[in-house]
Design a protein around this motif. Structure first.
Motif, PDB file in Angstrom:
ATOM      1  N   LEU A 140       0.834  -1.208   0.000  1.00 34.02           N
ATOM      2  CA  LEU A 140       0.000   0.000   0.000  1.00 34.02           C
ATOM      3  C   LEU A 140       0.866   1.254   0.000  1.00 34.02           C
ATOM      4  O   LEU A 140       0.593   2.210  -0.742  1.00 34.02           O
ATOM      5  N   GLY A 141       1.937   1.266   0.827  1.00 32.96           N
ATOM      6  CA  GLY A 141       2.831   2.424   0.833  1.00 32.96           C
ATOM      7  C   GLY A 141       3.521   2.626  -0.504  1.00 32.96           C
ATOM      8  O   GLY A 141       3.668   3.768  -0.976  1.00 32.96           O
ATOM      9  N   PHE A 142       3.951   1.521  -1.129  1.00 31.11           N
ATOM     10  CA  PHE A 142       4.587   1.618  -2.441  1.00 31.11           C
ATOM     11  C   PHE A 142       3.606   2.170  -3.475  1.00 31.11           C
ATOM     12  O   PHE A 142       3.964   3.020  -4.306  1.00 31.11           O
ATOM     13  N   ALA A 143       2.352   1.689  -3.415  1.00 32.46           N
ATOM     14  CA  ALA A 143       1.344   2.171  -4.371  1.00 32.46           C
ATOM     15  C   ALA A 143       1.051   3.655  -4.158  1.00 32.46           C
ATOM     16  O   ALA A 143       0.936   4.430  -5.125  1.00 32.46           O
ATOM     17  N   LEU A 144       0.928   4.078  -2.883  1.00 28.10           N
ATOM     18  CA  LEU A 144       0.666   5.490  -2.605  1.00 28.10           C
ATOM     19  C   LEU A 144       1.831   6.369  -3.066  1.00 28.10           C
ATOM     20  O   LEU A 144       1.619   7.460  -3.625  1.00 28.10           O
ATOM     21  N   ALA A 145       3.059   5.893  -2.833  1.00 27.66           N
ATOM     22  CA  ALA A 145       4.221   6.666  -3.272  1.00 27.66           C
ATOM     23  C   ALA A 145       4.261   6.797  -4.782  1.00 27.66           C
ATOM     24  O   ALA A 145       4.578   7.861  -5.335  1.00 27.66           O
ATOM     25  N   MET A 146       3.937   5.703  -5.476  1.00 28.34           N
ATOM     26  CA  MET A 146       3.923   5.743  -6.930  1.00 28.34           C
ATOM     27  C   MET A 146       2.823   6.675  -7.438  1.00 28.34           C
ATOM     28  O   MET A 146       3.036   7.441  -8.394  1.00 28.34           O
ATOM     29  N   MET A 147       1.636   6.592  -6.798  1.00 28.09           N
ATOM     30  CA  MET A 147       0.547   7.479  -7.211  1.00 28.09           C
ATOM     31  C   MET A 147       0.925   8.939  -6.991  1.00 28.09           C
ATOM     32  O   MET A 147       0.633   9.810  -7.831  1.00 28.09           O
ATOM     33  N   ARG A 148       1.588   9.227  -5.858  1.00 27.63           N
ATOM     34  CA  ARG A 148       2.008  10.597  -5.582  1.00 27.63           C
ATOM     35  C   ARG A 148       3.029  11.067  -6.608  1.00 27.63           C
ATOM     36  O   ARG A 148       2.947  12.212  -7.100  1.00 27.63           O
ATOM     37  N   LEU A 176       4.336  14.194 -11.396  1.00 30.42           N
ATOM     38  CA  LEU A 176       4.815  14.246 -12.790  1.00 30.42           C
ATOM     39  C   LEU A 176       3.755  14.857 -13.697  1.00 30.42           C
ATOM     40  O   LEU A 176       4.079  15.627 -14.621  1.00 30.42           O
ATOM     41  N   ASP A 177       2.489  14.501 -13.433  1.00 33.00           N
ATOM     42  CA  ASP A 177       1.414  15.075 -14.255  1.00 33.00           C
ATOM     43  C   ASP A 177       1.302  16.574 -14.011  1.00 33.00           C
ATOM     44  O   ASP A 177       1.113  17.357 -14.978  1.00 33.00           O
ATOM     45  N   GLU A 178       1.430  17.001 -12.742  1.00 33.02           N
ATOM     46  CA  GLU A 178       1.384  18.438 -12.452  1.00 33.02           C
ATOM     47  C   GLU A 178       2.567  19.156 -13.099  1.00 33.02           C
ATOM     48  O   GLU A 178       2.421  20.267 -13.620  1.00 33.02           O
ATOM     49  N   ARG A 232       4.099  18.225 -15.816  1.00 31.89           N
ATOM     50  CA  ARG A 232       3.853  18.273 -17.255  1.00 31.89           C
ATOM     51  C   ARG A 232       2.898  19.407 -17.599  1.00 31.89           C
ATOM     52  O   ARG A 232       3.109  20.148 -18.571  1.00 31.89           O
ATOM     53  N   VAL A 233       1.836  19.565 -16.773  1.00 32.91           N
ATOM     54  CA  VAL A 233       0.883  20.658 -17.026  1.00 32.91           C
ATOM     55  C   VAL A 233       1.572  22.002 -16.862  1.00 32.91           C
ATOM     56  O   VAL A 233       1.367  22.935 -17.676  1.00 32.91           O
ATOM     57  N   ALA A 234       2.444  22.116 -15.841  1.00 31.41           N
ATOM     58  CA  ALA A 234       3.158  23.377 -15.622  1.00 31.41           C
ATOM     59  C   ALA A 234       4.093  23.683 -16.784  1.00 31.41           C
ATOM     60  O   ALA A 234       4.213  24.843 -17.231  1.00 31.41           O
ATOM     61  N   LEU A 235       4.769  22.667 -17.305  1.00 25.61           N
ATOM     62  CA  LEU A 235       5.655  22.873 -18.451  1.00 25.61           C
ATOM     63  C   LEU A 235       4.864  23.275 -19.690  1.00 25.61           C
ATOM     64  O   LEU A 235       5.312  24.121 -20.482  1.00 25.61           O
TER      65      LEU A 235
END
Length: 227
Positions: free
Chosen positions: A196-204, A209-211, A213-216
């Motif tokens: 669960l911690g690994f999944a949450l870290a990956m989601m974060r 990364l998506d934020e 990309r939007v900023a770029l």
């Protein structure tokens, strides 16, 4: 910051792999402890010891009948005595196996009993062996009967000692399996939390990364507009 996040993901991944390896080891140990072959061998030995004790009692009964008939001046039933003796000797051979030595938990007493059995068989083979070398006289029958009566308590004690040892070994094995089950449960909880911690870290990280990309994209649009 990206370096720290990557390092955190690496630590979580290492914990996850360690938990998986620990669960695999516990499962392998449980498979070894629950091996049916060892239990079957122990049960076979206990049955063999019980059979040897039963055959000893039957041989004593037949031997008493032979002594009584000979004392009354009647011929003994040689075939019946030979059958009971052969069956008893076939059961006695079980005590000389390596597995029986490991299971019987009292080596001095077991060695003493085995020596008594071997001595009796060696003397009785003179009259009832594959190649008899003497006839069963009254004094020989009486002397061997006394040896048989002395064998009874020793063989009974040996069978009881072996049964207690097998029971204790089974109880210890079951206790170890229960302990492994508790460890396996704890490892499963740790594995679930780590996953669960690994999944949450990956989601974060993906969200960041998506934020980024939007900023770029917004910065590129602003630069294009400014140009």
């Amino acid at each position: 910051v990206p370096y720290r996040r990557g390092r955190l993901l690496g630590i979580i991944g290492a914990i996850l792999l360690s938990a998986l390896a620990a669960v695999a080891y516990v499962q392998w140990r449980q498979y070894q402890l629950l091996s049916v072959a060892v239990q079957d061998q122990d049960d076979y030995l206990l049955v063999g010891l019980t059979s040897a004790e039963i055959e000893l009692l039957r041989l004593q009964g037949e031997w008493n009948r032979a002594v009584s008939r000979q004392a009354a001046g009647k011929p003994i039933d040689r075939d019946a005595l030979q059958l009971r003796y052969d069956l008893f000797v076939s059961r006695v051979g079980l005590l000389a196996t390596p597995h029986s030595v490991r299971v019987i938990n009292n080596p001095p007493e077991s060695d003493k009993t085995v020596r008594q059995l071997d001595d009796f068989v060696a003397r009785a083979d003179l009259y009832l062996g594959a190649k008899p070398r003497a006839s069963l006289a009254a004094d020989s029958l009486q002397a061997l009967l006394l040896d048989l009566e002395m064998l009874g308590p020793s063989l009974r004690a040996l069978a009881l000692d072996a049964s207690h040892h097998v029971a204790n070994k089974a109880a210890n094995r079951n206790a170890t399996v229960r302990e492994h089950n508790r460890v396996s449960l704890l490892l499963t909880v740790l594995l679930s939390v780590t996953t669960l911690g690994f999944a949450l870290a990956m989601m974060r990280q993906l969200r960041e990364l998506d934020e980024r990309r939007v900023a770029l994209e917004q910065l590129t649009a602003s630069l294009r507009e400014a140009r």
